[in-house]
Scaffold this motif. Structure first.
Motif, PDB file in Angstrom:
ATOM      1  N   LEU A 179      -8.237   0.633  -0.039  1.00 62.32           N
ATOM      2  CA  LEU A 179      -7.911   1.847  -0.784  1.00 62.32           C
ATOM      3  C   LEU A 179      -8.623   3.061  -0.198  1.00 62.32           C
ATOM      4  N   LEU A 219       0.828  -1.205   0.000  1.00 62.89           N
ATOM      5  CA  LEU A 219       0.000   0.000   0.000  1.00 62.89           C
ATOM      6  C   LEU A 219       0.863   1.255   0.000  1.00 62.89           C
ATOM      7  N   HIS A 220       1.995   1.221   0.717  1.00 60.96           N
ATOM      8  CA  HIS A 220       2.898   2.372   0.738  1.00 60.96           C
ATOM      9  C   HIS A 220       3.438   2.656  -0.662  1.00 60.96           C
ATOM     10  N   ARG A 241      -9.215   3.553   2.805  1.00 66.53           N
ATOM     11  CA  ARG A 241      -8.539   3.907   4.059  1.00 66.53           C
ATOM     12  C   ARG A 241      -7.135   4.474   3.825  1.00 66.53           C
ATOM     13  N   SER A 242      -6.684   4.459   2.576  1.00 67.08           N
ATOM     14  CA  SER A 242      -5.320   4.877   2.263  1.00 67.08           C
ATOM     15  C   SER A 242      -5.229   6.390   2.095  1.00 67.08           C
ATOM     16  N   LYS A 243      -4.025   6.878   1.789  1.00 65.26           N
ATOM     17  CA  LYS A 243      -3.802   8.293   1.531  1.00 65.26           C
ATOM     18  C   LYS A 243      -4.209   8.684   0.114  1.00 65.26           C
ATOM     19  N   GLU A 258       0.760   4.294  -2.697  1.00 68.34           N
ATOM     20  CA  GLU A 258       0.584   5.693  -2.296  1.00 68.34           C
ATOM     21  C   GLU A 258       1.681   6.586  -2.861  1.00 68.34           C
TER      22      GLU A 258
END
Length: 354
Positions: free
Chosen positions: A159, A130-131, A161-163, A134
């Motif tokens: 997704l 996920l990083h 919940r991601s940045k 992002e």
């Protein structure tokens, strides 16, 4: 809140809205635009190239997205030393397959039906996935989001919940396709029931839902009839037509079998049916409901299923899967819609006669 969903009626120019959005993106904004079907991918690429100079947007399919950003870079986190060898759209693992064989063929081709589950397990295996995503994208746009299924809902949840800002468009009333039609995971959110999933995320404060109720395709008579296909409990707003064009034959009609060929000869409608087994007694150039999703025709002639007949004649509600297929068929029409029924029952729709 930075995640958005637009639920739009058929003919609301959903895809064009995404293209228009991409045209005004700030310079340097890193964006991916995802959609399910190859036809829609090519349409989006063509529009971006002609209207926005591609705008630096990565257009890809959902499967490609999962392979490129989940499976290919991170497969060794689950299966050390292994690499993705390809993609198998039709294949399925053995019922009792375990480990790597659950997800891939002997040539390491990932099964389409297991790709979502594999992608989720890789997402859970390392925060690096996920990083990395992002770092690559500021924003992900998803067209026809109602086509997601199974483990895809878990991935979309991550997704949200991601940045990364997530912006989606779709119409749950046109949910006739699926990224995993035979999957059991999250089956309760499949097809039109995806509306429940979206509203749950809205209640949690992670998604802002807006509705676009204007159609630029269907005349008001057709739009109003399409609204009646789904029970009021679904909570859809009434469709408003922006098609004010008038011809010598507009609206919604019933046609008796004895008049079908004359009707076809006079108006040349696109003939639609639910499957190849329907309306075998009629020698007309039929296309199936699901195949014409995304298409527009001046006029449409429908050979109904028994369930559709019962809906029209008795007001018997259609279950959600049948309702979505019928909605897609009805909303292909711009000016006129005709349905082949010999006895009207309680229907107030007018008959066309020569």
């Amino acid at each position: 809140m930075h995640n958005f969903l637009t639920l739009a009626v058929a003919g609301a120019r959903k895809t064009q809205g995404l293209v228009d959005y991409c045209k005004v993106l700030p310079s340097g904004r890193k964006v991916a635009l995802l959609t399910f079907t190859q036809t829609n991918q090519q349409e989006v690429k063509s529009r971006l190239a002609s209207q926005a100079g591609s705008a630096g947007v990565d257009v890809m399919g959902w499967y490609t997205f999962l392979i490129r950003h989940f499976a290919q870079p991170f497969l060794p986190f689950k299966f050390p030393g292994e690499r993705v060898g390809g993609f198998d759209f039709e294949g399925r693992p053995n019922r009792f397959a375990m480990g790597k064989n659950r997800f891939m063929s002997t040539q390491n081709e990932i099964y389409a039906c297991e790709l979502g589950r594999l992608a989720l397990e890789l997402l859970e295996a390392t925060p690096a996935l996920l990083h990395r995503l992002e770092c690559i994208y500021d924003e992900i746009l998803i067209d026809e989001v109602q086509d997601l299924a199974g483990y895809d809902w878990e991935i979309l949840d991550a997704l949200l919940r991601s940045k990364i800002q997530i912006r989606m468009v779709g119409d749950v009333r046109q949910a006739v396709l699926s990224t995993n039609p035979r999957g059991q995971k999250n089956k309760k959110f499949g097809y039109a029931a995806s509306l429940v999933w979206f509203r749950q995320r809205e209640a949690e404060g992670r998604l802002n839902i807006t509705y676009t109720e204007t159609t630029y395709r269907c005349r008001q008579e057709i739009a109003a009839f399409s609204d009646s296909i789904f029970d009021a409990n679904w909570g859809f707003p009434s469709t408003i037509s922006n098609n004010n064009h008038e011809t010598d034959h507009d609206g919604v009609y019933l046609v008796r079998t004895e008049h079908v060929y004359e009707y076809f000869s006079r108006y040349n409608p696109q003939c639609l049916r639910n499957s190849k087994t329907s309306a075998k007694h009629l020698d007309l150039p039929f296309r199936n409901f699901k195949v014409v999703k995304g298409a527009t025709y001046e006029r449409v002639l429908i050979a109904p299923t028994q369930n559709i007949e019962n809906f029209i004649k008795k007001g018997t509600p259609l279950e959600s899967t049948a309702a979505t297929a019928f909605y897609v068929a009805v909303t292909r029409a711009k000016q006129s819609l005709a349905i082949i029924i010999d006895q009207p029952g309680n229907s107030k729709l007018p008959y066309w006669t020569p």
